[in-house]
Design a protein around this motif. Structure first.
Motif, short mmCIF file in Angstrom:
data_model
loop_
_atom_site.label_atom_id
_atom_site.label_comp_id
_atom_site.label_asym_id
_atom_site.label_seq_id
_atom_site.Cartn_x
_atom_site.Cartn_y
_atom_site.Cartn_z
N MET A 173 23.68 -11.48 11.51
CA MET A 173 24.37 -11.95 10.31
C MET A 173 25.20 -13.18 10.63
O MET A 173 25.81 -13.27 11.70
CB MET A 173 25.30 -10.85 9.77
N MET A 205 25.95 -5.56 6.88
CA MET A 205 27.22 -4.84 6.95
C MET A 205 27.04 -3.51 6.27
O MET A 205 26.00 -3.17 5.77
CB MET A 205 28.29 -5.59 6.19
N MET A 262 23.23 -7.02 14.82
CA MET A 262 22.98 -5.65 14.35
C MET A 262 21.51 -5.34 14.60
O MET A 262 20.74 -5.08 13.66
CB MET A 262 23.34 -5.50 12.86
N HIS A 289 18.65 -6.88 12.55
CA HIS A 289 19.02 -8.18 11.98
C HIS A 289 20.24 -8.76 12.68
O HIS A 289 20.90 -8.08 13.47
CB HIS A 289 19.30 -8.07 10.47
N MET A 335 21.94 -12.51 5.92
CA MET A 335 21.28 -11.44 6.66
C MET A 335 19.94 -11.98 7.16
O MET A 335 19.11 -12.40 6.35
CB MET A 335 21.03 -10.24 5.73
N ASP A 358 20.91 -0.97 9.98
CA ASP A 358 22.02 -0.22 9.40
C ASP A 358 21.51 0.92 8.53
O ASP A 358 20.31 1.05 8.30
CB ASP A 358 22.94 -1.16 8.59
CU CU Z 1 24.48 -6.20 8.93
#
Ligand code: CU
Length: 181
Positions: free
Chosen positions: A140, A1, A109, A138, A177, A113
């Motif tokens: 989550m 995130m 994701m 990744h 994660m 990030d």
């Molecule tokens: Cu993430």
């Protein structure tokens, strides 16, 4: 995130995002650019049938594509993702500082990030002591239903993003994660 970004949700659908905490450095992207970014973040078939949200000139998030598969895709400031219904409820709880839903949620994701504090869910940038971590491709697993599963994974403040780890350990929004490369 990633960083603080906020949104308002009804029970199951995205109504609007607010822009007040949208990362300043993130340039707005047009719808075509957004779709190109999202194609790197999730499987094509998920994106194809998902609701896609982009920020308009009014600073609010708008659906640029209405989905049919229960997934929502967006790029809140360098963190392009596709989230299922449970995950969107979890995101809403995190943003409103409410209790994490007693559910499981899943987020793609695959593009990675731009970094996040591993210990402060509301950090907006790196500081000397907020355990900044940048994670590559990744997925989550989120939601209170995943709590027992997460006990089996590293939950140190300083995360090693080359292997599975718990982000925001010890907070109501701890989540798993899982690097995919
Ligand atoms: Cu993430």
């Amino acid at each position: 995130m990633k960083r603080a970004w906020s949104l308002l949700l009804t029970t199951s659908s995205v109504v609007a995002f607010t822009s007040t905490t949208y990362p300043q450095q993130h340039a707005m992207v047009d719808d075509k650019q957004l779709m190109a970014i999202l194609r790197e973040a999730a499987p094509a078939h998920v994106l194809e049938h998902a609701t896609v949200m982009n920020m308009g000139a009014d600073g609010k998030m708008h659906a640029i594509q209405q989905g049919t598969n229960g997934w929502t895709c967006m790029d809140p400031g360098g963190a392009p993702m596709c989230a299922d219904v449970g995950a969107m409820e979890w995101v809403a709880a995190w943003q409103s500082k409410g209790p994490a839903p007693q559910k499981l949620g899943f987020i793609y994701m695959l593009k990675g990030d731009n970094g996040a504090s591993n210990t402060d869910p509301y950090a907006t940038g790196e500081t000397p002591d907020n355990n900044w971590v940048k994670t590559g491709s990744h997925v989550m697993i989120v939601g209170a239903e995943a709590k027992s599963m997460m006990q089996a994974y590293p939950r140190e403040a300083k995360a090693d993003p080359s292997r599975p780890y718990v982000m925001w350990p010890g907070t109501p929004y701890e989540h798993l994660m899982l690097p995919t490369k």
